[in-house]
Design an enzyme around this catalytic site. Structure first.
Site, PDB file in Angstrom:
ATOM      1  N   LYS A   1     -14.096  19.022   5.231  1.00  0.00           N
ATOM      2  CA  LYS A   1     -13.015  19.523   6.195  1.00  0.00           C
ATOM      3  C   LYS A   1     -13.443  20.709   6.702  1.00  0.00           C
ATOM      4  CE  LYS A   1      -9.057  16.816   4.274  1.00  0.00           C
ATOM      5  NZ  LYS A   1      -9.293  15.913   3.167  1.00  0.00           N
TER       6      LYS A   1
ATOM      7  N   PHE B   1       0.497  14.637  -0.142  1.00  0.00           N
ATOM      8  CA  PHE B   1       2.007  15.049  -0.200  1.00  0.00           C
ATOM      9  C   PHE B   1       3.028  13.814  -0.602  1.00  0.00           C
ATOM     10  CE2 PHE B   1       2.583  18.733   3.032  1.00  0.00           C
ATOM     11  CZ  PHE B   1       1.533  19.335   2.383  1.00  0.00           C
TER      12      PHE B   1
ATOM     13  N   GLU C   1      -8.652  19.931  -7.933  1.00  0.00           N
ATOM     14  CA  GLU C   1      -9.478  18.672  -7.734  1.00  0.00           C
ATOM     15  C   GLU C   1     -10.868  19.145  -8.265  1.00  0.00           C
ATOM     16  OE1 GLU C   1     -10.533  18.051  -3.518  1.00  0.00           O
ATOM     17  OE2 GLU C   1     -11.504  15.863  -4.046  1.00  0.00           O
TER      18      GLU C   1
ATOM     19  N   HIS D   1      -8.132  19.229   8.665  1.00  0.00           N
ATOM     20  CA  HIS D   1      -7.634  18.201   8.281  1.00  0.00           C
ATOM     21  C   HIS D   1      -6.765  17.400   9.012  1.00  0.00           C
ATOM     22  CE1 HIS D   1      -5.665  15.905   4.907  1.00  0.00           C
ATOM     23  NE2 HIS D   1      -4.905  16.844   4.444  1.00  0.00           N
TER      24      HIS D   1
ATOM     25  N   CYS E   1      -1.630  12.157   3.492  1.00  0.00           N
ATOM     26  CA  CYS E   1      -3.055  12.553   3.524  1.00  0.00           C
ATOM     27  C   CYS E   1      -3.824  11.674   2.950  1.00  0.00           C
ATOM     28  CB  CYS E   1      -3.167  13.966   3.193  1.00  0.00           C
ATOM     29  SG  CYS E   1      -2.276  15.239   4.043  1.00  0.00           S
TER      30      CYS E   1
ATOM     31  N   HIS F   1     -11.519  15.705  -1.324  1.00  0.00           N
ATOM     32  CA  HIS F   1     -10.321  16.087  -0.665  1.00  0.00           C
ATOM     33  C   HIS F   1     -10.478  17.337   0.200  1.00  0.00           C
ATOM     34  CE1 HIS F   1      -6.540  14.922   1.249  1.00  0.00           C
ATOM     35  NE2 HIS F   1      -5.668  16.091   0.426  1.00  0.00           N
TER      36      HIS F   1
END
Lengths: 81, 413
Positions: free
Chosen positions: B337, B401, B319, B342, B168, B308
């Site tokens: 997003k 990830f 975050e 995403h 990502c 993010h």
């Protein structure tokens, strides 16, 4: 146009991004942007559509639509070429 | 002695942007939809019967029209989206493909998973109809490196050519690597960004089984809700974003319009867990601080953070705490997003583009669906309406990830 030719044209249009009016009897595979990988794919599609066995060296970039139709006709007629 | 600056030289110029996302085809449509804060998630008929049946798809994308029928059938959609975005970005930059010093033009495009739809279809052929029915096009269509190769073929970009795969964060990593190719003097121009179209049954099922996806199948438009107390996962999206990055001297010499500068890039690894972020966000913080140091900026210089912000339980709280720890309450934070969902390997590049547009327009887009801020989040998250704000510097976070983090800092030209 005979039904075999119509079938080939339909295949080229549906699967290989060719417009129907771009296909003539004497159109070569390379003119239709079918390169070696695409021809393997095309051979498989022909097999599935016409229920014939096509080996990888039977349709090359310089073969025309008419050549392919003749190949299918011969196979359907049992010609063991 | 070369006249090219040594490593660590000046920031690079962003001279072109191309966007193909669920928020629209092209930069203009995208910016309208994103600043309106209007979600794009919808019921996806292709997912009927799967564990989730919502997604964010690019609306009205017609590959045959955009690329020509003879080309389109040979390309997985993840490549199709990128080619169209690249075309827009190059036109925006005023660059005529071919009319350049080809070996000095590089391509770096991130993606997480390659052409998964093609792959899944051919696996089905193998299992159901036998090995003879597997397409010879499988590898050139589905392999993750192919998108950069096809961009080079399409536009005559003969320089360094690669794909970045940091899940990502791939799109952000690509822009960082592209920046390095410009800084080192290896390239004058790099076509860089990210692309993803992994809306295929096995991938969506896998993410659902991981518990990563929102389960709001009955209210798709409300499903992606970053930083909201009621968030329950992300919505899988497809997208492509391409930026034209350029050495400042090269941009100046041809009189190009500089939209923004890519001033800093920071990367790090959590080295913690396959899918869960470091609970303290230590890796994310290292990447943010590295990007700031790289840009020679302090936290107080950052006016805006494009987070993010995936809308997952874990990411958003961790975050937010990291952003608060580094920046306090100062920057206006958003997660786009909420609108786009995403898009995995494309997301970092999509959001880099939105960050540039925010700087350029003096507008921070709102976080869609943010009705009730998670009580554990105490940064200034923009919601409900776009915020007008004069900005000099903004930062975009991407966390992946695998614990791979990439952070970009943009400044006004």
């Amino acid at each position: 146009m005979d039904s075999q030719t119509a079938g080939i044209v339909e295949l080229l249009v549906e699967r290989f991004g060719v417009e129907a009016d771009e296909v003539q009897d004497d159109s070569r595979m390379r003119d239709l942007d079918l390169d070696s990988l695409a021809l393997v794919e095309f051979g498989l599609a022909v097999e599935q559509q016409f229920q014939v066995k096509v080996s990888e060296d039977e349709i090359g970039p310089d073969n025309t639509v008419q050549d392919v139709v003749r190949l299918i006709d011969a196979k359907l007629a049992g010609d063991p070429r | 002695m070369s006249d090219r600056p040594a490593a660590g030289g000046p920031e690079v110029a962003v001279t072109g942007i191309g966007l193909v996302t669920p928020a629209g085809l092209g930069v203009r449509e995208n910016w309208q939809r994103v600043t309106a804060g209007e979600a794009t998630a919808a019921t996806d008929p292709a997912f009927a019967g799967l564990l989730t049946d919502i997604s964010c798809r690019v609306p009205g994308f017609d590959a045959a029209r955009e690329l020509g029928k003879r080309k389109a059938w040979r390309l997985d959609r993840y490549t199709q989206l990128a080619l169209v975005a690249a075309k827009e970005a190059l036109a925006d930059a005023g660059l005529t493909p071919g009319d350049w010093d080809g070996p000095r033009v590089g391509v770096v495009i991130g993606n997480a998973l390659g052409g998964t739809a093609t792959f899944e279809e051919q696996v089905r052929n193998l299992v159901v109809d036998g090995a003879q029915t597997v397409s010879p096009m499988l590898v050139p269509m589905a392999a993750a490196n192919m998108v950069s190769g096809y961009v080079a073929m399409e536009f005559g970009a003969l320089g360094p050519n690669l794909v970045t795969a940091t899940a990502c964060a791939s799109g952000a990593t690509a822009l960082g690597v592209a920046r390095d190719l410009l800084r080192s003097g290896a390239c004058d121009v790099v076509i860089a960004g990210g692309t993803e179209s992994s809306l295929s049954p096995a991938i969506v099922s896998a993410f659902a089984r991981m518990g990563a996806l929102s389960r709001r199948n009955d209210a798709p438009e409300a499903a992606s809700r970053p930083f909201d107390a009621g968030r329950d996962g992300f919505v899988l999206a497809e997208a492509a974003a391409i930026l034209v990055l350029e050495r400042p001297d090269h941009a100046r010499a041809r009189g190009a319009r500089v939209r923004a500068r890519l001033a800093g890039y920071g990367a790090s690894a959590d080295a913690h867990h396959a899918t869960a972020p470091d609970p303290q966000g230590a890796g994310a913080e290292r990447a943010i601080r590295a990007a700031l140091a790289d840009a020679s900026l302090t936290p107080d210089d950052i006016d805006h953070v494009n987070a993010h912000g995936t809308s997952t339980a874990l990411n958003d709280v961790i975050e937010a705490k990291v952003v608060e720890r580094v920046f306090g309450q100062r920057p206006a934070v958003t997660s786009t997003k909420g609108v786009t969902g995403h898009s995995l390997g494309a997301a970092g590049a999509v959001e880099a583009a939105y960050t540039v547009l925010a700087l350029e327009n003096g507008v921070v887009p709102p976080t869609a669906n943010l009705d009730s801020l998670d009580p554990e989040v105490s940064v200034d998250v923009v919601s409900k309406a776009p915020r007008h704000l004069r900005m000099k510097a903004a930062l975009s976070n991407s966390f992946a990830f695998g614990g791979q983090n990439a952070v970009l800092v943009f400044t006004t030209p």
